[in-house]
Design a protein around this motif. Structure first.
Motif, mmCIF file in Angstrom:
data_model
loop_
_atom_site.group_PDB
_atom_site.id
_atom_site.type_symbol
_atom_site.label_atom_id
_atom_site.label_comp_id
_atom_site.label_asym_id
_atom_site.label_seq_id
_atom_site.Cartn_x
_atom_site.Cartn_y
_atom_site.Cartn_z
ATOM 1 N N LEU A 139 0.820 -1.204 0.000
ATOM 2 C CA LEU A 139 0.000 0.000 0.000
ATOM 3 C C LEU A 139 0.856 1.257 0.000
ATOM 4 O O LEU A 139 0.564 2.226 -0.715
ATOM 5 N N ALA A 140 1.912 1.256 0.798
ATOM 6 C CA ALA A 140 2.775 2.425 0.892
ATOM 7 C C ALA A 140 3.421 2.743 -0.452
ATOM 8 O O ALA A 140 3.535 3.915 -0.840
ATOM 9 N N ASP A 141 3.838 1.715 -1.173
ATOM 10 C CA ASP A 141 4.467 1.940 -2.474
ATOM 11 C C ASP A 141 3.484 2.596 -3.440
ATOM 12 O O ASP A 141 3.824 3.558 -4.141
ATOM 13 N N ALA A 142 2.255 2.077 -3.480
ATOM 14 C CA ALA A 142 1.243 2.651 -4.369
ATOM 15 C C ALA A 142 0.883 4.074 -3.953
ATOM 16 O O ALA A 142 0.721 4.968 -4.804
ATOM 17 N N MET A 143 0.757 4.314 -2.653
ATOM 18 C CA MET A 143 0.416 5.649 -2.175
ATOM 19 C C MET A 143 1.537 6.639 -2.454
ATOM 20 O O MET A 143 1.282 7.802 -2.802
ATOM 21 N N ALA A 144 2.786 6.204 -2.295
ATOM 22 C CA ALA A 144 3.919 7.089 -2.562
ATOM 23 C C ALA A 144 3.963 7.490 -4.031
ATOM 24 O O ALA A 144 4.280 8.633 -4.370
ATOM 25 N N THR A 145 3.640 6.564 -4.913
ATOM 26 C CA THR A 145 3.586 6.872 -6.339
ATOM 27 C C THR A 145 2.548 7.949 -6.619
ATOM 28 O O THR A 145 2.734 8.836 -7.464
ATOM 29 N N ARG A 146 1.416 7.888 -5.878
ATOM 30 C CA ARG A 146 0.338 8.853 -6.030
ATOM 31 C C ARG A 146 0.617 10.152 -5.287
ATOM 32 O O ARG A 146 0.013 11.177 -5.569
ATOM 33 N N GLY A 147 1.507 10.092 -4.299
ATOM 34 C CA GLY A 147 1.854 11.289 -3.548
ATOM 35 C C GLY A 147 1.082 11.494 -2.266
ATOM 36 O O GLY A 147 1.104 12.589 -1.694
ATOM 37 N N GLY A 148 0.411 10.455 -1.764
ATOM 38 C CA GLY A 148 -0.288 10.614 -0.500
ATOM 39 C C GLY A 148 -1.169 9.443 -0.151
ATOM 40 O O GLY A 148 -1.520 8.633 -1.009
ATOM 41 N N GLY A 149 -1.510 9.352 1.143
ATOM 42 C CA GLY A 149 -2.367 8.287 1.634
ATOM 43 C C GLY A 149 -2.135 8.075 3.114
ATOM 44 O O GLY A 149 -1.191 8.621 3.708
ATOM 45 N N HIS A 150 -3.021 7.297 3.726
ATOM 46 C CA HIS A 150 -2.939 7.022 5.162
ATOM 47 C C HIS A 150 -2.989 5.513 5.393
ATOM 48 O O HIS A 150 -3.874 4.829 4.871
ATOM 49 N N ILE A 151 -2.050 5.017 6.184
ATOM 50 C CA ILE A 151 -2.023 3.616 6.595
ATOM 51 C C ILE A 151 -2.111 3.582 8.117
ATOM 52 O O ILE A 151 -1.345 4.264 8.804
ATOM 53 N N ILE A 152 -3.042 2.799 8.624
ATOM 54 C CA ILE A 152 -3.221 2.655 10.073
ATOM 55 C C ILE A 152 -3.011 1.196 10.433
ATOM 56 O O ILE A 152 -3.717 0.314 9.943
ATOM 57 N N LEU A 153 -2.033 0.941 11.271
ATOM 58 C CA LEU A 153 -1.733 -0.400 11.755
ATOM 59 C C LEU A 153 -2.181 -0.504 13.204
ATOM 60 O O LEU A 153 -1.811 0.320 14.040
ATOM 61 N N ILE A 154 -3.000 -1.514 13.497
ATOM 62 C CA ILE A 154 -3.519 -1.680 14.853
ATOM 63 C C ILE A 154 -2.609 -2.625 15.624
ATOM 64 O O ILE A 154 -2.582 -3.831 15.385
ATOM 65 N N GLY A 155 -1.846 -2.053 16.523
ATOM 66 C CA GLY A 155 -0.983 -2.836 17.389
ATOM 67 C C GLY A 155 -1.672 -3.089 18.723
ATOM 68 O O GLY A 155 -2.882 -3.300 18.786
ATOM 69 N N SER A 156 -0.903 -3.033 19.794
ATOM 70 C CA SER A 156 -1.456 -3.269 21.123
ATOM 71 C C SER A 156 -0.480 -2.760 22.170
ATOM 72 O O SER A 156 0.744 -2.791 21.963
ATOM 73 N N ALA A 157 -1.022 -2.316 23.286
ATOM 74 C CA ALA A 157 -0.159 -1.959 24.408
ATOM 75 C C ALA A 157 0.642 -3.163 24.882
ATOM 76 O O ALA A 157 1.710 -3.016 25.486
ATOM 77 N N ALA A 158 0.156 -4.384 24.596
ATOM 78 C CA ALA A 158 0.902 -5.593 24.964
ATOM 79 C C ALA A 158 2.231 -5.674 24.247
ATOM 80 O O ALA A 158 3.154 -6.352 24.715
ATOM 81 N N GLY A 159 2.356 -5.001 23.107
ATOM 82 C CA GLY A 159 3.620 -5.003 22.386
ATOM 83 C C GLY A 159 4.740 -4.290 23.118
ATOM 84 O O GLY A 159 5.912 -4.406 22.732
ATOM 85 N N PHE A 160 4.420 -3.555 24.182
ATOM 86 C CA PHE A 160 5.442 -2.871 24.970
ATOM 87 C C PHE A 160 6.111 -3.794 25.984
ATOM 88 O O PHE A 160 7.141 -3.435 26.565
#
Length: 273
Positions: A139-160
């Protein structure tokens, strides 16, 4: 038609804008469904993914009632190749403006287990880290080609935290957090915003299965709204509720002997040989 009528009908407010195409994985329940409902309006075309086709269609119906266009796709993110192929189809149909990679699996080691089942460890690694990271890269590669976009990754406080009773879950979310940080740095010059959301306990079917007290329990609709606002602002990392950020700092500064003893005390010990 006179000049006044022409001007009224050609004003910017009358020009139809293309709907935002928003991809949401894990959209059939819990936080993913809440995020889908949050984005459901007349300006949105929702691409909803999840394993449970019946529940996914129910969420899609609610989003359509709210005014959005919604399509569904049933698949299991444990199959990374299939997920990437499906993503390629979605991108071929049109640009994706916002991607919310919310699908995930949780697991708590049973009291009679010394360590989590290797098969479950592999499955959590694929669903929580490998596939969303691979999708985010595409997704990031395609968005960068277009010049913009938003990616949201859902992690967790458990990852700390190095949770000894949820090694696969904590480890996979920690890996996702580091990936999100690295991708955010790489994509910033290209106008692509990457947000890692690290929530604590959410009042969802999965969250209610966690043993013990669920401190500062949050409602999924509230969390969804907070995540959407943070992404719109270009925020890089959202920890919620805020006391969990303090727990992260405590974990970093506490002597390892004390920290390890505290973490082991949160779950029944493994059986003796």
């Amino acid at each position: 038609m006179d000049d006044q009528d022409f001007a009224a009908n050609s004003s910017p407010s009358r020009i139809a804008r293309p709907a935002r195409r928003i991809l949401i994985t894990g959209a059939s329940s819990g936080l993913g469904a809440a995020i889908a409902r949050h984005y459901a309006d007349h300006d949105s075309m929702l691409l909803l993914w999840a394993r449970d086709e019946a529940r996914l269609e129910a969420v899609a119906h609610a989003c359509r009632v709210a005014g959005a266009t919604a399509t569904t796709r049933s698949l299991d993110l444990v199959d990374s190749a299939a997920a990437l192929a499906a993503l390629a189809e979605e991108k071929a149909a049109g640009p994706i403006d916002i991607a919310v990679l919310a699908a995930g699996l949780g697991d708590i080691q049973a009291p009679d287990e010394r360590v989590e089942d290797p098969g479950r460890v592999a499955r959590l690694g694929m669903v929580n880290y490998v596939t969303p990271s691979a999708m985010a890269a595409a997704l990031a590669d395609a968005m960068a080609t277009r010049g913009g976009g938003h990616i949201i990754l859902i992690g967790s406080a458990a990852g700390f935290h190095a949770l000894p009773f949820a090694t696969a879950y904590a480890g996979s979310k920690a890996g996702l957090a580091r990936f999100a940080q690295a991708l955010r740095i790489a994509m910033a010059p290209h106008g692509v915003h990457v947000l890692l959301a690290s929530p604590g306990f959410i009042d969802t079917p999965g969250g209610r299965q966690v043993p013990g007290p669920r401190l500062l329990l949050m409602q999924p609709d509230v969390v969804a709204a907070r995540i959407a606002r943070a992404s719109a602002r270009g925020c890089g990392h959202l920890v919620l509720p805020w006391p969990f950020a303090l727990l992260w700092l405590v974990d970093r500064v506490m002597p390892s002997r004390w920290r390890n003893r505290l973490l082991r005390s949160l779950h029944p010990p493994a059986p003796s040989p």
